[in-house]
Motif scaffolding. Structure first.
Motif, mmCIF file in Angstrom:
data_model
loop_
_atom_site.group_PDB
_atom_site.id
_atom_site.type_symbol
_atom_site.label_atom_id
_atom_site.label_comp_id
_atom_site.label_asym_id
_atom_site.label_seq_id
_atom_site.Cartn_x
_atom_site.Cartn_y
_atom_site.Cartn_z
ATOM 1 N N UNK A 148 71.885 43.905 35.519
ATOM 2 C CA UNK A 148 71.321 45.497 35.034
ATOM 3 C C UNK A 148 70.348 45.616 36.034
ATOM 4 N N UNK A 149 69.344 44.763 36.526
ATOM 5 C CA UNK A 149 68.102 45.243 37.305
ATOM 6 C C UNK A 149 68.652 45.537 38.789
ATOM 7 N N UNK A 191 61.911 37.817 26.176
ATOM 8 C CA UNK A 191 61.034 38.974 26.242
ATOM 9 C C UNK A 191 61.420 40.311 26.882
ATOM 10 N N UNK A 192 62.168 40.006 27.886
ATOM 11 C CA UNK A 192 62.567 41.164 28.653
ATOM 12 C C UNK A 192 63.751 41.835 27.916
ATOM 13 N N UNK A 193 64.516 40.994 27.067
ATOM 14 C CA UNK A 193 65.716 41.833 26.467
ATOM 15 C C UNK A 193 65.374 43.103 25.922
ATOM 16 N N UNK A 229 53.174 48.926 38.713
ATOM 17 C CA UNK A 229 53.569 49.569 37.642
ATOM 18 C C UNK A 229 53.120 48.414 36.554
ATOM 19 N N UNK A 230 52.692 48.853 35.274
ATOM 20 C CA UNK A 230 52.367 47.555 34.284
ATOM 21 C C UNK A 230 53.590 47.512 33.388
ATOM 22 N N UNK A 231 53.566 46.584 32.638
ATOM 23 C CA UNK A 231 54.507 46.344 31.545
ATOM 24 C C UNK A 231 54.114 46.243 30.351
ATOM 25 N N UNK A 232 54.407 46.775 29.202
ATOM 26 C CA UNK A 232 53.443 47.011 28.106
ATOM 27 C C UNK A 232 54.157 46.273 26.827
ATOM 28 N N UNK A 233 55.507 45.721 27.234
ATOM 29 C CA UNK A 233 56.291 44.698 26.039
ATOM 30 C C UNK A 233 55.674 43.420 26.081
ATOM 31 N N UNK A 270 64.525 48.537 31.607
ATOM 32 C CA UNK A 270 64.214 49.465 32.647
ATOM 33 C C UNK A 270 62.895 49.441 32.954
ATOM 34 N N UNK A 271 61.800 48.850 32.085
ATOM 35 C CA UNK A 271 60.375 48.774 32.337
ATOM 36 C C UNK A 271 60.375 47.613 33.614
ATOM 37 N N UNK A 272 61.069 46.615 33.424
ATOM 38 C CA UNK A 272 60.968 45.691 34.526
ATOM 39 C C UNK A 272 61.584 46.189 35.695
#
Length: 230
Positions: A195-196, A62-64, A46-50, A68-70
């Motif tokens: 969370x992860x 950057x993850x904050x 899966x790609x990350x778009x942030x 859920x995407x990560x």
């Protein structure tokens, strides 16, 4: 007193970050360097778009807000591992972290190339926070040596290659601002990884020990699979 301390270059500040190392695909072929390089036997992840400064890394800052995407990315890793019957020890690199201290204006980039887990990073940060004076931290591994010392409100940091006696960086930096940023960083990273862990079902980022596949029963069916630890 360490002789190198009096020859350090003073800098005004140093930034700190923990990064999640990312990959474009999941390699499931044999452990052979030519085939790994060719990467013919891969599944897309899966790609990350942030937004990220470096495509193959995601900083905690950057993850904050995008946890859920990560988590979806890591779930893709776990699904591929299950599909290709890979043990966790064969895929643990997909969960590696990387810790950095840097000051781009001064061209200072202190790396920790052998620290892959949150626990290892926390050990360093704890030593920096708790040691006001004297030896703060020392570690040496393949081609890498880090020495940190505290004195008179400053941290003295030297990174070098002991194999070739080459000094990469030897700097001093005010201690208090760095302590503040390290406390904020480890709290942010800890919250994200909690969370992860809840989202994917297990904390794969903190422990150093691999998650082993359980022994099979006589029927050939495992009682509990490593990707279903809960």
């Amino acid at each position: 007193m360490k002789s190198w301390i009096d020859n350090t270059r003073p800098i005004s500040k140093i930034d700190a970050e923990i990064c999640y190392l990312l990959k474009d695909d999941f390699y499931y072929g044999p452990d052979s360097h030519p085939q790994i390089v060719e990467r013919k036997e891969v599944d897309p992840l899966p790609t990350l778009d942030f937004p990220r400064v470096v495509e193959q890394m995601a900083r905690t800052s950057e993850v904050s807000g995008h946890e859920h995407q990560l988590a979806n990315y890591y779930s893709g890793v776990l699904s591929a591992a299950k599909r290709h019957e890979k043990s966790f020890n064969e895929i643990h690199q997909y969960f590696w972290l990387r810790f950095w201290l840097w000051n781009s204006e001064e061209d200072i980039h202190v790396g920790f190339p052998w620290y892959d887990t949150l626990g290892e990073i926390e050990n360093f940060i704890k030593s920096v926070i708790e040691t006001e004076s004297g030896e703060v931290f020392y570690d040496v591994d393949q081609g890498w040596e880090l020495d940190v010392y505290a004195r008179d409100g400053f941290l003295y940091i030297q990174e070098r290659d002991p194999d070739y006696d080459e000094v990469y960086y030897s700097v001093s930096v005010p201690r208090d601002p760095l302590i503040k940023s390290l406390i904020e960083l480890i709290e942010r990273a800890g919250t994200q990884i909690e969370s992860l862990s809840n989202l994917v079902g297990h904390n794969y980022w903190r422990p150093r020990e691999p998650v082993d596949m359980p022994a099979k029963e006589a029927s050939g069916v495992s009682k509990k699979l490593w990707w279903k630890l809960w």
